[in-house]
Scaffold this motif. Structure first.
Motif, PDB file in Angstrom:
ATOM      1  N   HIS A 184      47.706   2.474   8.018  1.00  0.00           N
ATOM      2  CA  HIS A 184      46.883   2.800   9.183  1.00  0.00           C
ATOM      3  C   HIS A 184      45.678   3.658   8.782  1.00  0.00           C
ATOM      4  CE1 HIS A 184      50.439   1.403  11.460  1.00  0.00           C
ATOM      5  NE2 HIS A 184      49.569   1.199  12.433  1.00  0.00           N
ATOM      6  N   ALA A 185      45.845   4.498   7.771  1.00  0.00           N
ATOM      7  CA  ALA A 185      44.718   5.302   7.292  1.00  0.00           C
ATOM      8  C   ALA A 185      43.648   4.421   6.649  1.00  0.00           C
ATOM      9  CB  ALA A 185      45.207   6.357   6.302  1.00  0.00           C
ATOM     10  N   VAL A 186      44.064   3.362   5.957  1.00  0.00           N
ATOM     11  CA  VAL A 186      43.111   2.421   5.365  1.00  0.00           C
ATOM     12  C   VAL A 186      42.208   1.834   6.453  1.00  0.00           C
ATOM     13  CG1 VAL A 186      42.885   0.164   4.239  1.00  0.00           C
ATOM     14  CG2 VAL A 186      44.532   1.825   3.371  1.00  0.00           C
ATOM     15  N   VAL A 187      42.810   1.405   7.549  1.00  0.00           N
ATOM     16  CA  VAL A 187      42.047   0.813   8.643  1.00  0.00           C
ATOM     17  C   VAL A 187      41.158   1.858   9.318  1.00  0.00           C
ATOM     18  CG1 VAL A 187      42.207  -0.368  10.869  1.00  0.00           C
ATOM     19  CG2 VAL A 187      43.772  -0.984   9.011  1.00  0.00           C
ATOM     20  N   ALA A 188      41.695   3.042   9.544  1.00  0.00           N
ATOM     21  CA  ALA A 188      40.899   4.106  10.167  1.00  0.00           C
ATOM     22  C   ALA A 188      39.684   4.443   9.304  1.00  0.00           C
ATOM     23  CB  ALA A 188      41.762   5.349  10.387  1.00  0.00           C
ATOM     24  N   GLY A 198      35.727  -2.298   0.568  1.00  0.00           N
ATOM     25  CA  GLY A 198      36.992  -2.037   1.248  1.00  0.00           C
ATOM     26  C   GLY A 198      37.471  -0.632   0.973  1.00  0.00           C
ATOM     27  N   THR A 199      38.402  -0.159   1.794  1.00  0.00           N
ATOM     28  CA  THR A 199      38.810   1.251   1.750  1.00  0.00           C
ATOM     29  C   THR A 199      40.215   1.492   1.216  1.00  0.00           C
ATOM     30  OG1 THR A 199      39.474   1.047   4.082  1.00  0.00           O
ATOM     31  CG2 THR A 199      37.277   1.942   3.623  1.00  0.00           C
ATOM     32  N   ALA A 200      40.857   0.471   0.645  1.00  0.00           N
ATOM     33  CA  ALA A 200      42.238   0.654   0.189  1.00  0.00           C
ATOM     34  C   ALA A 200      42.344   1.685  -0.933  1.00  0.00           C
ATOM     35  CB  ALA A 200      42.819  -0.683  -0.268  1.00  0.00           C
ATOM     36  N   ALA A 201      41.458   1.594  -1.918  1.00  0.00           N
ATOM     37  CA  ALA A 201      41.559   2.470  -3.084  1.00  0.00           C
ATOM     38  C   ALA A 201      41.188   3.912  -2.752  1.00  0.00           C
ATOM     39  CB  ALA A 201      40.693   1.940  -4.227  1.00  0.00           C
ATOM     40  N   VAL A 202      40.104   4.109  -2.009  1.00  0.00           N
ATOM     41  CA  VAL A 202      39.708   5.483  -1.694  1.00  0.00           C
ATOM     42  C   VAL A 202      40.736   6.155  -0.789  1.00  0.00           C
ATOM     43  CG1 VAL A 202      37.241   5.158  -2.071  1.00  0.00           C
ATOM     44  CG2 VAL A 202      38.202   4.715   0.204  1.00  0.00           C
ATOM     45  N   THR A 203      41.432   5.367   0.021  1.00  0.00           N
ATOM     46  CA  THR A 203      42.492   5.937   0.851  1.00  0.00           C
ATOM     47  C   THR A 203      43.659   6.383  -0.011  1.00  0.00           C
ATOM     48  OG1 THR A 203      41.812   4.471   2.652  1.00  0.00           O
ATOM     49  CG2 THR A 203      43.940   5.546   2.874  1.00  0.00           C
ATOM     50  N   THR A 204      43.987   5.599  -1.036  1.00  0.00           N
ATOM     51  CA  THR A 204      45.030   6.009  -1.979  1.00  0.00           C
ATOM     52  C   THR A 204      44.661   7.335  -2.647  1.00  0.00           C
ATOM     53  OG1 THR A 204      45.734   3.733  -2.425  1.00  0.00           O
ATOM     54  CG2 THR A 204      46.261   5.375  -4.099  1.00  0.00           C
ATOM     55  N   ARG A 205      43.395   7.544  -2.945  1.00  0.00           N
ATOM     56  CA  ARG A 205      42.940   8.792  -3.553  1.00  0.00           C
ATOM     57  C   ARG A 205      43.006   9.976  -2.590  1.00  0.00           C
ATOM     58  NH1 ARG A 205      39.546   8.301  -8.210  1.00  0.00           N
ATOM     59  NH2 ARG A 205      39.357  10.583  -8.139  1.00  0.00           N
ATOM     60  N   GLY A 206      43.161   9.723  -1.298  1.00  0.00           N
ATOM     61  CA  GLY A 206      43.288  10.810  -0.343  1.00  0.00           C
ATOM     62  C   GLY A 206      42.085  11.050   0.538  1.00  0.00           C
ATOM     63  N   LEU A 207      41.044  10.207   0.428  1.00  0.00           N
ATOM     64  CA  LEU A 207      39.892  10.363   1.306  1.00  0.00           C
ATOM     65  C   LEU A 207      40.269   9.958   2.725  1.00  0.00           C
ATOM     66  CD1 LEU A 207      38.583  10.255  -1.591  1.00  0.00           C
ATOM     67  CD2 LEU A 207      36.559   9.293  -0.467  1.00  0.00           C
ATOM     68  N   THR A 228      34.709  -3.956  11.662  1.00  0.00           N
ATOM     69  CA  THR A 228      35.922  -4.377  10.956  1.00  0.00           C
ATOM     70  C   THR A 228      37.162  -4.027  11.758  1.00  0.00           C
ATOM     71  OG1 THR A 228      37.186  -4.194   8.888  1.00  0.00           O
ATOM     72  CG2 THR A 228      36.092  -2.198   9.661  1.00  0.00           C
ATOM     73  N   ASP A 229      38.215  -4.831  11.577  1.00  0.00           N
ATOM     74  CA  ASP A 229      39.533  -4.537  12.132  1.00  0.00           C
ATOM     75  C   ASP A 229      40.534  -4.178  11.044  1.00  0.00           C
ATOM     76  OD1 ASP A 229      38.697  -5.211  14.730  1.00  0.00           O
ATOM     77  OD2 ASP A 229      39.148  -7.341  14.386  1.00  0.00           O
ATOM     78  N   ASN A 230      40.130  -4.316   9.779  1.00  0.00           N
ATOM     79  CA  ASN A 230      41.084  -4.126   8.689  1.00  0.00           C
ATOM     80  C   ASN A 230      40.498  -3.190   7.634  1.00  0.00           C
ATOM     81  OD1 ASN A 230      39.314  -5.948   7.236  1.00  0.00           O
ATOM     82  ND2 ASN A 230      40.454  -7.668   8.092  1.00  0.00           N
ATOM     83  N   HIS A 231      40.648  -3.526   6.371  1.00  0.00           N
ATOM     84  CA  HIS A 231      40.168  -2.669   5.280  1.00  0.00           C
ATOM     85  C   HIS A 231      38.802  -3.066   4.784  1.00  0.00           C
ATOM     86  CE1 HIS A 231      41.362  -6.324   3.360  1.00  0.00           C
ATOM     87  NE2 HIS A 231      40.967  -5.922   2.171  1.00  0.00           N
TER      88      HIS A 231
END
Length: 416
Positions: free
Chosen positions: A288-292, A364-373, A313-316
């Motif tokens: 959910h954080a990836v999408v946000a 896309g935001t999957a990787a930066v979300t994993t880093r904690g952004l 966007t609705d996803n990543h």
């Protein structure tokens, strides 16, 4: 430096070891926005580099062509069981080497050469293996392609239905590589049922979002589901095919012996680890954080005058048409890379430029979300993107980026 540490590699081949450490440092320093990339956990890295790579295991659990499978069978059983639990499917095959072979297995299982397959056209956001002309799938099968509306950037399901009724394909793909909006699995399922086609949902990009409850699931709508295991699922470079019971035998036969020999057991183990991680409550929070983050980044980019395909966007995934910025996608992507921001140039729907020099970029935001952004950091990313695209000093931006990212830990890396 790379974690786990690599002392034996350093001693045996310092040249390769130096490159591994350099790549770890590069991944740590940059803002990685390639929509198909992520960071795996140290546990996934360790499984990928384990002695399981030594073992050959043609066949399936309990039905191998080599002896010594007492442990490997348990590894594969664990991966299959976790896939079934996570996605709520009746059957899972975890042996495909990657996403393209997984899709090819669907062709082998359900089509004869020359029969019709329907998929989203590549320039509209589809995948090569959904019947595009330069792919084997477009050469060996008759391809029927649906598009997105030019005015909205979204799939018009009435148009898809009309095309399906006129062409009568035997198999329909939904999903792709540059789709920023929710895939309407029920609508695709209704069309497939109406013409008697097999629906294949390619969820390679959104599998982690589906697993985490941040995107609707194709389960119960598509009898065949293909996916890679990296991207938003945050596993190793591999793939899975999930099916209902009625389609399981044909898929298993298509994977082996139809397309490949022995599975990569170290990858199977790493898939099992990643699926185990995705079963934890924290993974739903991540999805959910990836999408946000993607929504927040999209909003910040729009505020800076960027034109987003479909408006958001609705996803990543975010797809940007740079035409109004007077720069093409390729030089923009190269400028961003020099500025410490990694993404890829990409065609946009109805692009007037060539695929190797298109009008857009994809991120896309999957990787930066994993880093904690989080969403609070997305406006800063949008600022750096704009500054790099308009031609500001790339070295200056890159220094700002590396100093910023130093505050966010990276799985697989530790400062030396």
């Amino acid at each position: 430096m790379h974690v786990p540490n690599i002392p034996s590699l350093t001693a045996a081949d310092p040249q390769v070891a130096e490159l591994v450490h350099a790549e770890a440092q590069r991944q740590f320093d940059k803002i990685r926005l390639i929509a198909s990339e992520n960071y795996v956990s140290t546990a996934v890295l360790e499984a990928t580099g384990s002695v399981l790579t030594n073992k050959y295991s043609e066949g399936y659990v309990g039905r191998r062509y080599y002896e010594g499978q007492q442990v490997i069978d348990q590894v594969e059983q664990l991966a299959v069981a976790r896939a079934k639990e996570l996605f709520g499917v009746e059957h899972a095959n975890v042996q495909p080497y990657s996403g393209s072979p997984a899709n090819l297995a669907a062709y082998l299982a359900f089509l004869e050469p020359g029969e019709k397959v329907m998929g989203m056209a590549l320039p509209m956001g589809g995948h090569l293996t959904h019947g595009w002309s330069v792919s084997a799938t477009g050469k060996w099968f008759e391809s029927v392609r649906y598009s997105v509306r030019e005015d909205t950037g979204r799939v018009d399901m009435d148009e898809v239905r009309d095309l399906a009724l006129a062409e009568r394909p035997k198999m329909i793909f939904c999903g792709g590589t540059a789709i920023p909006r929710t895939i309407d699995f029920p609508a695709f399922a209704a069309i497939a049922e109406e013409i008697g086609a097999v629906l294949v949902a390619d969820i390679a990009h959104i599998a982690g979002l589906v697993a985490g409850g941040a995107h609707p699931s194709p389960v119960g709508h598509a009898p065949v589901i293909t996916t890679t295991t990296h991207k938003t699922l945050r596993g190793p470079r591999g793939a899975m095919i999930m099916t209902d019971a009625a389609h399981a035998k044909a898929i298993d036969k298509a994977v082996f012996p139809g397309l490949q020999g022995g599975p990569h057991n170290h990858t199977t183990a790493a898939i099992a680890v990643a699926l185990g991680e995705a079963l934890q409550p924290s993974f739903a929070t991540y999805a959910h954080a990836v999408v946000a983050n993607a929504k927040a980044l999209a909003e910040a980019l729009v505020e800076r005058g960027f034109d987003l395909v479909s408006g958001g966007t609705d996803n990543h995934l975010i797809l940007i048409d740079l035409t109004s910025k007077d720069i093409a996608g390729k030089p923009a992507a190269q400028a961003l890379d020099r500025a410490g921001i990694e993404l890829n140039y990409n065609t946009v729907p109805y692009d007037t430029r060539k695929p190797f020099d298109p009008s857009g970029i994809r991120l896309g935001t999957a990787a930066v979300t994993t880093r904690g952004l989080g969403v609070e950091e997305m406006p800063q990313l949008a600022e750096w993107i704009e500054r790099a695209v308009v031609g500001e000093d790339a070295d200056k931006i890159a220094l700002e980026v590396s100093e910023f990212m130093a505050g966010y830990p990276m799985p697989g890396f530790a400062a030396s």
